[in-house]
Scaffold this active site. Structure first.
Site, PDB file in Angstrom:
ATOM      1  N   HIS A 201       5.185   5.722  11.519  1.00  0.00           N
ATOM      2  CA  HIS A 201       4.704   5.619  10.133  1.00  0.00           C
ATOM      3  C   HIS A 201       3.799   6.846   9.922  1.00  0.00           C
ATOM      4  O   HIS A 201       2.576   6.725   9.851  1.00  0.00           O
ATOM      5  CB  HIS A 201       3.935   4.307   9.968  1.00  0.00           C
ATOM      6  CG  HIS A 201       3.698   3.887   8.550  1.00  0.00           C
ATOM      7  ND1 HIS A 201       3.904   4.714   7.465  1.00  0.00           N
ATOM      8  CD2 HIS A 201       3.246   2.707   8.043  1.00  0.00           C
ATOM      9  CE1 HIS A 201       3.597   4.053   6.356  1.00  0.00           C
ATOM     10  NE2 HIS A 201       3.192   2.834   6.674  1.00  0.00           N
TER      11      HIS A 201
ATOM     12  N   ARG B  22      11.376   3.699   3.197  1.00  0.00           N
ATOM     13  CA  ARG B  22      11.016   2.763   4.281  1.00  0.00           C
ATOM     14  C   ARG B  22      12.274   1.988   4.638  1.00  0.00           C
ATOM     15  O   ARG B  22      13.011   1.529   3.761  1.00  0.00           O
ATOM     16  CB  ARG B  22       9.922   1.800   3.839  1.00  0.00           C
ATOM     17  CG  ARG B  22       9.698   0.673   4.828  1.00  0.00           C
ATOM     18  CD  ARG B  22       8.463  -0.139   4.551  1.00  0.00           C
ATOM     19  NE  ARG B  22       7.255   0.624   4.830  1.00  0.00           N
ATOM     20  CZ  ARG B  22       6.039   0.104   4.769  1.00  0.00           C
ATOM     21  NH1 ARG B  22       5.864  -1.153   4.417  1.00  0.00           N
ATOM     22  NH2 ARG B  22       4.976   0.842   5.037  1.00  0.00           N
TER      23      ARG B  22
ATOM     24  N   LYS C  22      26.373  -4.571  -1.388  1.00  0.00           N
ATOM     25  CA  LYS C  22      27.846  -4.634  -1.484  1.00  0.00           C
ATOM     26  C   LYS C  22      28.499  -3.916  -0.303  1.00  0.00           C
ATOM     27  O   LYS C  22      29.708  -3.775  -0.245  1.00  0.00           O
ATOM     28  CB  LYS C  22      28.319  -3.953  -2.771  1.00  0.00           C
ATOM     29  CG  LYS C  22      27.744  -4.530  -4.040  1.00  0.00           C
ATOM     30  CD  LYS C  22      28.188  -3.667  -5.229  1.00  0.00           C
ATOM     31  CE  LYS C  22      27.316  -3.880  -6.444  1.00  0.00           C
ATOM     32  NZ  LYS C  22      27.455  -2.789  -7.419  1.00  0.00           N
TER      33      LYS C  22
ATOM     34  N   ARG D  69       0.794  -1.227   0.000  1.00  0.00           N
ATOM     35  CA  ARG D  69       0.000   0.000   0.000  1.00  0.00           C
ATOM     36  C   ARG D  69       0.832   1.285   0.000  1.00  0.00           C
ATOM     37  O   ARG D  69       0.562   2.212  -0.769  1.00  0.00           O
ATOM     38  CB  ARG D  69      -0.909   0.062   1.245  1.00  0.00           C
ATOM     39  CG  ARG D  69      -2.180  -0.674   1.151  1.00  0.00           C
ATOM     40  CD  ARG D  69      -2.519  -1.243   2.502  1.00  0.00           C
ATOM     41  NE  ARG D  69      -1.531  -2.240   2.827  1.00  0.00           N
ATOM     42  CZ  ARG D  69      -1.622  -3.518   2.444  1.00  0.00           C
ATOM     43  NH1 ARG D  69      -2.676  -3.926   1.814  1.00  0.00           N
ATOM     44  NH2 ARG D  69      -0.670  -4.394   2.711  1.00  0.00           N
ATOM     45  N   THR D  70       1.804   1.345   0.894  1.00  0.00           N
ATOM     46  CA  THR D  70       2.522   2.619   1.053  1.00  0.00           C
ATOM     47  C   THR D  70       3.247   2.980  -0.240  1.00  0.00           C
ATOM     48  O   THR D  70       3.123   4.099  -0.748  1.00  0.00           O
ATOM     49  CB  THR D  70       3.513   2.525   2.231  1.00  0.00           C
ATOM     50  OG1 THR D  70       2.804   2.038   3.367  1.00  0.00           O
ATOM     51  CG2 THR D  70       4.113   3.875   2.553  1.00  0.00           C
TER      52      THR D  70
END
Ligand code: CP
Length: 301
Positions: free
Chosen positions: A129, A101, A80, A51-52
């Site tokens: 959030h 995120r 890496k 969703r986000t």
């Protein structure tokens, strides 16, 4: 630090929250506008999302902007050994805005401190959030007609659930009463209860999902498997609560059931057809609130 970044819900005053929600309503009425023409937005998802990420990308596309980014950090030079600082510095060279995120608490704040372009926090560990909170507030205001004086019941994983942490702080502007429903292992952390105490906000804690007759908002959450260090501890609590349609029989007419989603088994699918189930519309509201947030961060509204 980039001053216009949005990393924490306490970055927003009550007035600003209400202003953004009013803008979101305008975007809901007219979602397609060319406000991001020639802008490039980077979506950096170091953790899974449906969703986000997709609602942010829809928001950018509807505003005429372009999106770059990744959904799996294993395909990037982080694998890496490149540091977050270097990754953010690089992406700042390419994009006008970074939406990120990350699994670590505080990662978004750190990114905002090393970035030359604004950063929006799309979830950092079990911390916050804030854009989810803005769409939660939009959904609450839309269904209740107000944000003031509501009984908010928060259910499930109140320890690791970042959405309840941000929502609690945001609702503190609006004289709420909270009922925290969780098992002992997943109780609301002390710092948030202390916050309620300092703000004079009433809360009660219970361990059973039984009496919801006084709730205006029933905010269900998933037990956050990915945050447990010991999977056996998760197994003990994973099926702790399941909301069933019958349990809504004696609830208030204005009650709405919210859930940030994804759900696992906290809400039976027989609840989906109940008019009090609002979680899918709630997710849809994410596009409009994120349009408003992006435009605000970029100084376009
Ligand atoms: N609510 C939410 O953050 O959902 P996603 O994890 O799918 O983005």
């Amino acid at each position: 630090m980039n001053q216009s970044s949005f990393v924490c819900i306490s970055d927003y005053s009550k007035e600003k929250i209400l202003r953004i929600l009013a803008k979101a309503a305008e975007f809901e009425a007219t979602p397609n506008r060319n406000l991001l023409e020639n802008k490039v937005v980077a979506t950096l998802f170091f953790e899974p999302s449906t969703r986000t990420r997709l609602s942010f990308e829809t928001a950018v596309n509807r505003l005429g902007g372009r999106v770059i980014g990744f959904t799996d950090s294993a395909t990037t030079s982080s694998s890496k050994g490149e540091t977050l600082k270097d990754t953010i510095s690089m992406v700042s060279n390419y994009a006008d805005l970074i939406i990120m995120r990350h699994p670590l608490d505080g990662a978004a704040k750190y990114a905002s401190e090393v970035s030359s372009v604004p950063v929006i926090n799309a979830g950092d560990g079990s911390n916050q959030h804030p854009t989810q909170t803005m769409l939660d507030l939009y959904s609450i205001q839309k269904t209740q007609g107000t944000l003031e004086n509501l009984n908010i019941f928060m259910v499930g994983d109140l320890k690791y659930g970042r959405t309840v942490h941000s929502l609690l702080i945001a609702m503190s502007h609006f004289n709420p009463s909270f009922t925290f429903i969780s098992p002992d292992e997943l109780k609301m952390p002390e710092e948030y209860k202390q916050f309620c105490y300092e703000k004079g906000i009433k809360y009660t804690e219970v361990s059973e999902l039984k009496d919801i007759s006084q709730a205006d908002i029933l905010y269900m959450t998933r037990v956050q498997r990915e945050r447990f260090l010991d999977i056996m501890e998760y197994e003990k609590v994973k099926n702790i609560y399941t909301l069933k349609n019958k349990m809504l029989d004696k609830s208030k007419p204005n009650l709405r059931v919210l859930h940030p989603l994804p759900r696992v088994n906290e809400i039976d699918t027989d609840v989906d057809e109940n008019e009090k189930a609002y979680y899918f519309q709630q997710a849809r509201n994410g596009v409009f609130t994120r349009q408003a947030i992006i435009c605000d961060v970029l100084g376009l509204i």
